[in-house]
Design a protein around this motif. Structure first.
Motif, PDB file in Angstrom:
ATOM      1  N   LEU A  44      -0.043  12.848  22.298  1.00 34.23           N
ATOM      2  CA  LEU A  44       0.098  11.793  23.303  1.00 34.23           C
ATOM      3  C   LEU A  44       1.335  10.980  22.977  1.00 34.23           C
ATOM      4  N   ARG A  45       2.471  11.464  23.381  1.00 35.25           N
ATOM      5  CA  ARG A  45       3.739  10.845  23.037  1.00 35.25           C
ATOM      6  C   ARG A  45       4.614  10.748  24.271  1.00 35.25           C
ATOM      7  N   THR A  46       5.588   9.847  24.194  1.00 32.56           N
ATOM      8  CA  THR A  46       6.572   9.729  25.262  1.00 32.56           C
ATOM      9  C   THR A  46       7.678  10.755  25.059  1.00 32.56           C
ATOM     10  N   ASN A  47       8.350  11.091  26.144  1.00 31.16           N
ATOM     11  CA  ASN A  47       9.471  12.031  26.099  1.00 31.16           C
ATOM     12  C   ASN A  47      10.693  11.369  26.719  1.00 31.16           C
ATOM     13  N   GLN A  48      11.818  11.480  26.040  1.00 32.39           N
ATOM     14  CA  GLN A  48      13.046  10.847  26.499  1.00 32.39           C
ATOM     15  C   GLN A  48      13.721  11.714  27.564  1.00 32.39           C
ATOM     16  N   LEU A  49      14.176  11.050  28.612  1.00 28.64           N
ATOM     17  CA  LEU A  49      14.902  11.700  29.691  1.00 28.64           C
ATOM     18  C   LEU A  49      16.282  11.071  29.809  1.00 28.64           C
ATOM     19  N   THR A  50      17.258  11.880  30.189  1.00 29.56           N
ATOM     20  CA  THR A  50      18.623  11.356  30.362  1.00 29.56           C
ATOM     21  C   THR A  50      19.339  12.155  31.433  1.00 29.56           C
ATOM     22  N   GLY A  51      20.383  11.560  31.977  1.00 29.20           N
ATOM     23  CA  GLY A  51      21.140  12.240  33.018  1.00 29.20           C
ATOM     24  C   GLY A  51      22.467  11.546  33.276  1.00 29.20           C
ATOM     25  N   LEU A 138      16.936  14.863  32.916  1.00 26.58           N
ATOM     26  CA  LEU A 138      16.592  16.073  32.185  1.00 26.58           C
ATOM     27  C   LEU A 138      15.905  15.729  30.874  1.00 26.58           C
ATOM     28  N   GLY A 139      15.033  16.631  30.429  1.00 28.96           N
ATOM     29  CA  GLY A 139      14.406  16.511  29.125  1.00 28.96           C
ATOM     30  C   GLY A 139      15.202  17.242  28.070  1.00 28.96           C
ATOM     31  N   ALA A 140      14.668  17.269  26.839  1.00 30.27           N
ATOM     32  CA  ALA A 140      15.369  17.936  25.746  1.00 30.27           C
ATOM     33  C   ALA A 140      15.475  19.443  25.967  1.00 30.27           C
ATOM     34  N   ASP A 141      14.581  20.015  26.792  1.00 30.88           N
ATOM     35  CA  ASP A 141      14.618  21.450  27.073  1.00 30.88           C
ATOM     36  C   ASP A 141      15.534  21.811  28.231  1.00 30.88           C
ATOM     37  N   GLY A 142      16.233  20.814  28.787  1.00 31.10           N
ATOM     38  CA  GLY A 142      17.153  21.074  29.881  1.00 31.10           C
ATOM     39  C   GLY A 142      16.506  21.170  31.247  1.00 31.10           C
ATOM     40  N   GLN A 143      15.200  20.941  31.351  1.00 31.83           N
ATOM     41  CA  GLN A 143      14.507  21.008  32.627  1.00 31.83           C
ATOM     42  C   GLN A 143      14.499  19.638  33.307  1.00 31.83           C
ATOM     43  N   ILE A 144      14.428  19.656  34.639  1.00 27.94           N
ATOM     44  CA  ILE A 144      14.391  18.423  35.422  1.00 27.94           C
ATOM     45  C   ILE A 144      12.955  17.906  35.470  1.00 27.94           C
ATOM     46  N   TYR A 145      12.753  16.650  35.038  1.00 27.07           N
ATOM     47  CA  TYR A 145      11.428  16.047  35.033  1.00 27.07           C
ATOM     48  C   TYR A 145      11.328  14.854  35.981  1.00 27.07           C
ATOM     49  N   ALA A 146      12.457  14.331  36.449  1.00 28.71           N
ATOM     50  CA  ALA A 146      12.407  13.189  37.368  1.00 28.71           C
ATOM     51  C   ALA A 146      13.721  13.122  38.139  1.00 28.71           C
ATOM     52  N   MET A 147      13.670  12.442  39.283  1.00 30.92           N
ATOM     53  CA  MET A 147      14.855  12.182  40.093  1.00 30.92           C
ATOM     54  C   MET A 147      15.002  10.664  40.215  1.00 30.92           C
ATOM     55  N   ALA A 148      16.251  10.197  40.092  1.00 34.25           N
ATOM     56  CA  ALA A 148      16.508   8.752  40.062  1.00 34.25           C
ATOM     57  C   ALA A 148      17.465   8.345  41.163  1.00 34.25           C
ATOM     58  N   GLN A 149      17.240   7.150  41.708  1.00 37.99           N
ATOM     59  CA  GLN A 149      18.112   6.559  42.715  1.00 37.99           C
ATOM     60  C   GLN A 149      17.665   5.125  42.954  1.00 37.99           C
ATOM     61  N   GLY A 150      18.607   4.255  43.311  1.00 39.28           N
ATOM     62  CA  GLY A 150      18.212   2.893  43.646  1.00 39.28           C
ATOM     63  C   GLY A 150      19.301   1.877  43.380  1.00 39.28           C
ATOM     64  N   ASN A 151      18.996   0.614  43.712  1.00 44.87           N
ATOM     65  CA  ASN A 151      19.925  -0.496  43.523  1.00 44.87           C
ATOM     66  C   ASN A 151      19.731  -1.110  42.148  1.00 44.87           C
ATOM     67  N   LEU A 152      20.840  -1.395  41.461  1.00 42.93           N
ATOM     68  CA  LEU A 152      20.796  -1.900  40.094  1.00 42.93           C
ATOM     69  C   LEU A 152      20.510  -3.397  40.063  1.00 42.93           C
ATOM     70  N   SER A 186       5.130  17.229  35.233  1.00 38.39           N
ATOM     71  CA  SER A 186       4.356  16.658  34.129  1.00 38.39           C
ATOM     72  C   SER A 186       4.553  17.493  32.874  1.00 38.39           C
ATOM     73  N   VAL A 187       4.256  16.877  31.744  1.00 43.78           N
ATOM     74  CA  VAL A 187       4.385  17.538  30.451  1.00 43.78           C
ATOM     75  C   VAL A 187       2.991  17.840  29.923  1.00 43.78           C
ATOM     76  N   THR A 188       2.755  19.069  29.542  1.00 46.13           N
ATOM     77  CA  THR A 188       1.462  19.460  28.998  1.00 46.13           C
ATOM     78  C   THR A 188       1.361  19.012  27.553  1.00 46.13           C
ATOM     79  N   SER A 189       0.333  18.217  27.238  1.00 52.92           N
ATOM     80  CA  SER A 189       0.185  17.705  25.879  1.00 52.92           C
ATOM     81  C   SER A 189      -0.470  18.710  24.954  1.00 52.92           C
TER      82      SER A 189
END
Length: 376
Positions: A44-51, A138-152, A186-189
């Protein structure tokens, strides 16, 4: 008669309630802590995403003509069927290349929203008023886990004057978008398929691990928990997500008394911060710490040549050295001096953080302080 019976009845209930509260407080140690506050279950851990993305709509505070920002804009407009001519290099004062980061919590499902942080990658002065264009995370495995957009939402502010001066408040080149990303995968725990549950302590401690295992065995029916090292407690459990979720929820709320931490003194040499925990003890020792101050003053003299002598102006050095040593009375620590006594003694002599570090190091070398000294 009925009134007297009514009053006696409510007095009895009140006394019974007080006894129940007192028994509850007596059974729970004063320093008891929930198991969920000292660690977490394995899996039960968090996973870092970046893009990588592009922010547009800036008021002339963008990257201007940086090559990677230009490539990002070309890639963005190409998704809409637009192609910039090869010979044209757009001036991107209203756009900036950014790095977007987020954390994917455990059990996150598609459609849930995540908060994201947007940081300028190039020379953009401010992201205030900008809009992040749709981009993948993207996650550490290079797969897309979320899409981002919006006003800062940018908390910083930068103001430039005509004479080149600039005033900054906080950091205008970074901002956040609350709920700016949508989970797509989703990520399988895997916790439901393993033969047992594993609870990991946040801070390794053998005594605390044994106490957690004992508390689980005493308060959870059918659970067999054992400490396998200073961090992990292994719990036998029936397979199945529903059964394990129920068992984990019960275990998390069990209260246990963590072991006292090891005696430790932490010194931050950069900021002068010194932290001493309650377990530090001092054996009998006498300390004398002196202050030696050396001041050097340079007052060079300019020597002018005589008129018509064809001499040259010269500088004659004139140095003055002053040495000042303050009286430093000796003070003594009694056997087993506590944290409060140590602080009181150090404050009595007016020691600075630098003096305190020197005293603690000397006590450690003399064997009078039984504690771990950590210098960061």
């Amino acid at each position: 008669m009925n009134l007297r019976f009514f009053l006696c009845f409510w007095q009895a209930r009140f006394i019974f309630g007080l006894l129940v509260v007192a028994a509850t407080l007596w059974s729970v140690p004063a320093d008891a802590t929930r198991i969920k506050d000292i660690g977490s279950f394995e899996g039960l851990r968090t996973n870092q995403l970046t893009g990588y993305g592009i922010v547009v709509g800036l008021a002339g505070t963008g990257d201007d003509s940086l090559e990677y920002a230009t490539q990002g804009i070309k890639g963005t407009v190409s998704r809409f069927g637009l192609t910039l001519p090869p010979a044209i290099n757009p001036s991107l004062k209203n756009a900036a290349a950014v790095i977007v980061t987020a954390e994917l919590p455990p059990f996150a499902k598609p459609g849930q929203r995540l908060d994201i942080t947007v940081s300028a990658l190039g020379k953009a002065k401010s992201l205030r008023g900008g809009t992040l264009i749709l981009m993948p995370l993207l996650g550490a495995d290079g797969q897309i886990y979320a899409m981002a957009q919006g006003n800062l939402a940018v908390g910083g502010l930068g103001v430039d004057a005509n004479d080149g001066s600039r005033t900054l408040v906080n950091t205008p080149s970074a901002g956040r978008i609350p709920g700016g990303a949508t989970v797509e995968r989703s990520v399988t725990s895997g916790f439901a398929d393993s033969p047992y549950l594993t609870f990991n302590l946040a801070e390794p401690d053998l005594t605390t691990a044994l106490r957690v295992a004992d508390a689980i065995n005493r308060q959870t029916a059918g659970a067999t928990a054992k400490a396998i090292d200073a961090v992990s407690i292994q719990i036998v459990s029936e397979p199945g997500a529903a059964q394990r979720i129920m068992q984990m929820g019960l275990i998390e709320n069990i209260e246990v008394s963590p072991a006292k931490s090891a005696a430790r003194v932490v010194v931050n040499a950069r900021t002068g911060t010194v932290v001493i925990n309650e377990m530090v003890r001092i054996t009998p020792a006498a300390v004398s710490h002196g202050k030696l101050t050396v001041k050097i003053k340079e007052r060079p003299l300019v020597v002018q040549p005589a008129p018509f002598s064809r001499g040259q102006t010269a500088v004659e050095p004139d140095s003055e050295i002053q040495i000042e040593e303050k009286d430093a009375p000796m003070f003594a620590f009694d056997r087993g001096a506590s944290l409060a006594e140590i602080v009181e003694t150090i404050n009595a002599i007016g020691a600075t953080p630098g003096d305190l570090v020197a005293i603690l190091e000397a006590l450690k070398q003399a064997g009078a302080m039984k504690a771990e000294l950590l210098i960061q």
